[in-house]
Design a protein around this motif. Structure first.
Motif: not given
Length: 134
Positions: A78-93
């Motif tokens: 669960r923790a890694k899923r949340r980290l993956r999502e915040i990284a996906r949202l921010a690092l693409t930009k």
């Protein structure tokens, strides 16, 4: 008439803007010796890759890790899923090409903090590591 996207003038993106995921232990170890920022929900590490490394210089790479201290397998996932999502949202930009980012989950907070706080903390950590003054 051909019903494909090409016939309609729609072309797929040339390059995926999604960061490449780190899988090699050596990459995580190199990132552990680089700059880092600790926030309540995670630790963010960032390193600039050397020109001699075989990875293309225009890629943004990201890795995720949670130790057993974070909890059982369900809690770590669960923790890694949340980290993956915040990284996906921010690092693409905001991810800088030629850099590796590693997010490390923290015990009891990564899975429980409000998602909006994790996002705000991640943006603040990126500002610190990228040297952005506010």
């Amino acid at each position: 008439m051909d019903g494909s996207n090409a016939a309609r003038g729609i072309s797929p993106p040339a390059v995926s803007s999604r960061p490449v995921v780190l899988t090699q232990r050596a990459d995580f170890q190199r990132a552990s010796r680089a700059a880092h920022v600790a926030k309540p929900g995670f630790v963010l590490q960032m390193r600039k890759r050397r020109a001699a490394e075989p990875c293309p210089a225009d890629l943004v790479r990201v890795g995720f890790t949670c130790s057993k201290k974070v909890g059982n397998a369900v809690a770590r996932n669960r923790a890694k899923r949340r980290l993956r999502e915040i990284a996906r949202l921010a690092l693409t930009k905001r991810g800088q090409p030629g850099h590796d980012y590693v997010l490390i989950g923290r015990k009891g907070t990564t899975a429980d903090l409000p998602f909006t706080q994790l996002q705000a903390d991640f943006d603040a950590a990126l500002d610190i590591l990228h040297g952005v003054r506010k």
